[in-house]
Design an enzyme around this catalytic site. Sequence first.
Site, short mmCIF file in Angstrom:
data_model
loop_
_atom_site.label_atom_id
_atom_site.label_comp_id
_atom_site.label_asym_id
_atom_site.label_seq_id
_atom_site.Cartn_x
_atom_site.Cartn_y
_atom_site.Cartn_z
N ALA A 1 -34.04 -30.73 95.58
CA ALA A 1 -33.21 -30.98 94.56
C ALA A 1 -32.97 -31.90 94.12
O ALA A 1 -32.46 -32.55 92.93
CB ALA A 1 -31.89 -30.20 95.80
N PRO B 1 -33.33 -34.97 91.46
CA PRO B 1 -32.35 -35.51 91.40
C PRO B 1 -31.19 -34.43 90.95
O PRO B 1 -29.71 -34.86 90.54
CB PRO B 1 -31.66 -36.48 90.33
CG PRO B 1 -33.00 -36.34 89.75
CD PRO B 1 -33.97 -35.72 90.41
N GLY C 1 -31.45 -31.61 88.30
CA GLY C 1 -31.76 -31.25 87.23
C GLY C 1 -32.09 -29.39 87.44
O GLY C 1 -31.39 -28.61 86.54
N LYS C 2 -32.62 -29.19 88.31
CA LYS C 2 -32.68 -27.53 88.15
C LYS C 2 -31.74 -26.73 89.55
O LYS C 2 -31.46 -25.84 89.20
CB LYS C 2 -34.18 -27.35 89.10
CG LYS C 2 -35.54 -27.82 88.23
CD LYS C 2 -36.65 -27.05 88.77
CE LYS C 2 -37.95 -27.89 88.17
NZ LYS C 2 -38.38 -29.44 87.78
N CYS D 1 -44.74 -30.90 88.82
CA CYS D 1 -44.65 -30.88 87.66
C CYS D 1 -46.23 -31.95 87.70
O CYS D 1 -46.49 -32.52 87.27
CB CYS D 1 -43.97 -32.29 87.04
SG CYS D 1 -43.74 -33.37 88.43
N1 SAM Z 1 -35.94 -30.21 91.75
C1 SAM Z 1 -35.77 -31.34 91.30
C2 SAM Z 1 -34.63 -31.54 90.30
O1 SAM Z 1 -34.61 -31.19 89.51
O2 SAM Z 1 -34.14 -32.55 89.74
C3 SAM Z 1 -36.73 -32.42 91.17
C4 SAM Z 1 -36.91 -32.04 92.75
S1 SAM Z 1 -38.61 -33.60 92.97
C5 SAM Z 1 -40.24 -33.26 92.19
C6 SAM Z 1 -39.01 -33.16 94.73
C7 SAM Z 1 -37.83 -33.67 95.82
O3 SAM Z 1 -38.27 -33.45 97.45
C8 SAM Z 1 -37.52 -35.26 95.62
O4 SAM Z 1 -36.52 -35.28 95.53
C9 SAM Z 1 -38.24 -35.71 97.39
O5 SAM Z 1 -37.17 -37.04 97.96
C10 SAM Z 1 -38.03 -34.47 97.82
N2 SAM Z 1 -39.00 -34.22 99.39
C11 SAM Z 1 -39.90 -35.16 100.23
N3 SAM Z 1 -39.73 -34.80 101.17
C12 SAM Z 1 -39.96 -33.90 101.31
C13 SAM Z 1 -40.02 -32.79 102.37
N4 SAM Z 1 -40.51 -33.58 103.24
N5 SAM Z 1 -39.29 -31.76 102.58
C14 SAM Z 1 -38.25 -31.30 101.18
N6 SAM Z 1 -38.22 -32.31 100.10
C15 SAM Z 1 -38.81 -33.32 100.44
#
Ligand code: SAM
Length: 441
Positions: free
Chosen positions: A264, A266, A268-269, A380
């Site tokens: 989740a 930072p 945004g979604k 992305c």
């Molecule tokens: N959905 C977010 C937004 O819209 O702001 C952006 C998410 S970003 C693409 C992916 C996120 O997954 C990061 O914050 C990262 O720390 C987290 N992440 C990394 N490894 C993970 C794991 N094994 N399980 C769950 N989340 C993980």
Amino acid sequence: MVLQKPREIAVRILTRHAGSTAFIEDLVDRESAGARLNPPDRALVQELCYGCVRWRATLDWLIERRTREAPSPTLRAVLHVGLYQLFWLDRIPDHAAVHATVEVARTFDLGAQTGFVNALLRNYLRDADATRAELTQLKTTDPAVGWSHPKWLLQRWSSQRSAEQVQAFLAWNNSPATVFARVNTLKADPAKLIAAWRDEGVDYAFARFDWTAENLVFQLRRHPPLTKLKSFADGWFYIQDPSTLMAVALLDPQPGEEILDFCAAPGGKATFIAQRLDNDGVVIASEPDPRRRQRLQENCHRLAADVTVVAPDDPRAEGPFDAVLLDAPCSNTGVLRRRIDARWRLTPDELNHCKTQQLQLFAEALRQLRPGGRIVYSTCSVEPEENELCLQTILANHPGTSIEATRQLHPVDDKVDGAFAARIRLAEKPKRGATSAPARA
Ligand code: SAM
């Protein structure tokens, strides 16, 4: 107060960046925060650092033509800063750029190499027009160097798209990123936000996409530092590329639903899901990284988004949920203009690792979905392995799942960041092999 010198700070940041795994954006933020700089110099530090990292391969090509010896990290950073000003920035007069860069070389005690910096830059200054023409030609004769991208990425994209499309993509990745804001209707409406921006000196234009509602997204053309604005502190808007809203459009949250955002931060979604629900529902936002979780919490608080922020092992992240969003960690190849150093970090192995992790996260996220519920998988990335091909494996791995809709946004086609999203339905009673053909979002 004696102000510090922007080029000196940029060289320090770039030298540190070359020897560490830190993101350039973080180094610039950290170093600039503690520096005595006026606003234009602060902007120059960022421009020099981002520009030199973006154009690293082309800058190295310019250096390698004039010397056989590999420069030390500091000397390389000084030369990058000097050459970047000469060939990429028009607002600094060439002689002033050379003079200021040689002064910086002196402050870093480069000894005899200060003379080399002076000679190399003056040499290029004399040949500036011919060099500019060569740099333009290089974009077609050797695009990986001319557009400063890793060769393997260029080869991948060239096997998927026409030469013109690849050129357009490379140019996009090297262009300054447009700033977009989403109005947060939990705290303000568009009219109220626009009125505030008028007072605060924000110059905006409405931006509409087929997956966004009217008056939801604004392109910010000129603005003071956004985090200093009252409208920002009051949570009236959130900065995000419109492409990031597409996954939530596919999720289509309904009032009263219980929704899990599995990756989740930072936020945004997650905050947009809460906005779509008008805070009428349950949104659980799970994030493993404690620092990112803290930022997610702050964003939800600032936006008054009714979102419960948890770590993945928190019992509140356990389903069954009506809907799950899996916005998976990925290669970021759709957002290279925003993630300045991502192109240099990514390797073919890393891409494989992303796919493995995405499949694993999908299996974990799916366990939290109720029968008959929907899960949106998004990235992305513009790499098929992380998107459509990943989806094929997902369907094969999970009988009872079927695709309802998919969509790939690509900078070249859609003029927004790259993003992929697919809505997958879990059968009420999972049956083996129950899949259906995908529709467009
Ligand atoms: N959905 C977010 C937004 O819209 O702001 C952006 C998410 S970003 C693409 C992916 C996120 O997954 C990061 O914050 C990262 O720390 C987290 N992440 C990394 N490894 C993970 C794991 N094994 N399980 C769950 N989340 C993980």
